[in-house]
Enzyme design. Structure first.
Site, PDB file in Angstrom:
ATOM      1  CD1 TRP A   1      29.337  -6.539 -32.537  1.00  0.00           C
ATOM      2  CD2 TRP A   1      28.296  -5.538 -31.057  1.00  0.00           C
ATOM      3  NE1 TRP A   1      29.169  -7.401 -31.481  1.00  0.00           N
ATOM      4  CE2 TRP A   1      28.539  -6.681 -30.609  1.00  0.00           C
ATOM      5  CE3 TRP A   1      27.745  -4.666 -30.024  1.00  0.00           C
ATOM      6  CZ2 TRP A   1      27.965  -7.366 -29.275  1.00  0.00           C
ATOM      7  CZ3 TRP A   1      27.334  -5.107 -28.682  1.00  0.00           C
ATOM      8  CH2 TRP A   1      27.700  -6.409 -28.457  1.00  0.00           C
TER       9      TRP A   1
ATOM     10  N   GLY B   1      32.124  -7.184 -36.877  1.00  0.00           N
ATOM     11  CA  GLY B   1      33.290  -6.469 -35.972  1.00  0.00           C
ATOM     12  C   GLY B   1      33.237  -7.074 -34.555  1.00  0.00           C
ATOM     13  CG  ASP B   2      31.358 -10.504 -31.485  1.00  0.00           C
ATOM     14  OD1 ASP B   2      30.526 -10.001 -30.692  1.00  0.00           O
ATOM     15  OD2 ASP B   2      32.113 -11.394 -31.083  1.00  0.00           O
ATOM     16  CB  ILE B   3      36.801  -8.992 -30.579  1.00  0.00           C
ATOM     17  CG1 ILE B   3      36.824  -7.347 -30.654  1.00  0.00           C
ATOM     18  CG2 ILE B   3      38.033  -9.756 -30.232  1.00  0.00           C
ATOM     19  CD1 ILE B   3      37.656  -7.210 -31.919  1.00  0.00           C
TER      20      ILE B   3
END
Length: 218
Positions: free
Chosen positions: A139, A158-160
Site C-alpha cells: 500500500w 488494499g486501501d480500506i
C-alpha cells in the site's frame, strides 16, 4: 516534480471510466472536479509517508516539522543515517519509524533502490524494489508511486476507503477484499490512479454528508 495529468486529462479519463463502468459512473456524477494529489517525491517523500502513517493529520504535520528541523532542513539519506535511531525518536518518531527511516536511507545509499531515477522502472518493478525495503508495504509503495511519482495507472487495492467506496458503488453488502478489488480495477486500466482519486473523492464527500448514497443500507 514529476509531470501529472492536467485537469483536462483527468476529466477525459473520468469520462472513459464512467462509460466503461456503471458503478464509477455514479461516483463520477457525484464528485466535483479534482486535481492530482502530488507530494514531494524521492527519498524525502517516502520517508515522510512512513512518518505520517497511523497518526492524525495535525500530529503528522507537527512531527514532520520536528524531523525537518532536527535534520537541519536536510532530509536526505545521508542526513538520516548520520543520526542514531534514538536521536530520530527525539524528533517525535516511534522507535519503529526511526528504524524504518534508516532502512530506507540505507537502501538508497547502498544502491538497493535509486530514488533519483525511479521513473526508469515499470510500476511493478518499482513496487518490487520499494517493498523489498523493511517497513515499506505494498500500500505504501503504491500510494508513493501515485502521489510522489505521479504514476497514472496504479491502484492501491488494499486501501480500506477505496474498498468501501467500491462497495457503495456496487450496492454490495461486503467490501471487496484486496485481491478482489485488484481484479476489479483491471478493467480501469490505464486510468487506475484516476479511478482511485475519483473513489477517494466520492468517499470523502459521502463521509462529510455532501452526497447521499442511493442505497444507504449498502
Amino acid at each position: 516534480m514529476p509531470p501529472v495529468p492536467s485537469a483536462a486529462e483527468i476529466a477525459a479519463a473520468r469520462r472513459v471510466l464512467a462509460e466503461r463502468d456503471p458503478a464509477l459512473a455514479r461516483a463520477h456524477a457525484q464528485t466535483p472536479a479534482f486535481e492530482w494529489r502530488l507530494r514531494t517525491g524521492g527519498f524525502e517523500g517516502l520517508f515522510r509517508m512512513i512518518v505520517e502513517q497511523q497518526v492524525s493529520v495535525l500530529a503528522a504535520a507537527a512531527i514532520w516539522r520536528r524531523v525537518v528541523e532536527g535534520l537541519g532542513g536536510d532530509v536526505s539519506p545521508e542526513a538520516v543515517l548520520a543520526r542514531e535511531p534514538e536521536t530520530l525518536r527525539g524528533f517525535g518518531l516511534s522507535g519503529q519509524k526511526a528504524r524504518y527511516g534508516h532502512e530506507i536511507a540505507r537502501a538508497h545509499v547502498e544502491g538497493v533502490i535509486d530514488f533519483d531515477h525511479l521513473e526508469r522502472l515499470s510500476d511493478e518493478e518499482a513496487i518490487a524494489r520499494l517493498t523489498a525495503i523493511k517497513g515499506v508495504g505494498r500500500w505504501t509503495a503504491e500510494t508513493f508511486l501515485m502521489f510522489c511519482e505521479g504514476r497514472t495507472d496504479v491502484f492501491p487495492a488494499g486501501d480500506i476507503a477505496l474498498q468501501e467506496a467500491m462497495r457503495w458503488a456496487d450496492g454490495a453488502t461486503l467490501r471487496p477484499r484486496e485481491k478482489e478489488a485488484c481484479v476489479r480495477a483491471e478493467a480501469w486500466r490505464p486510468h487506475r490512479s484516476v479511478a482511485a482519486h475519483l473513489l477517494w473523492g466520492w468517499y470523502g464527500a459521502v463521509k462529510r454528508g455532501e452526497v447521499a448514497l442511493e442505497n444507504p443500507a449498502a
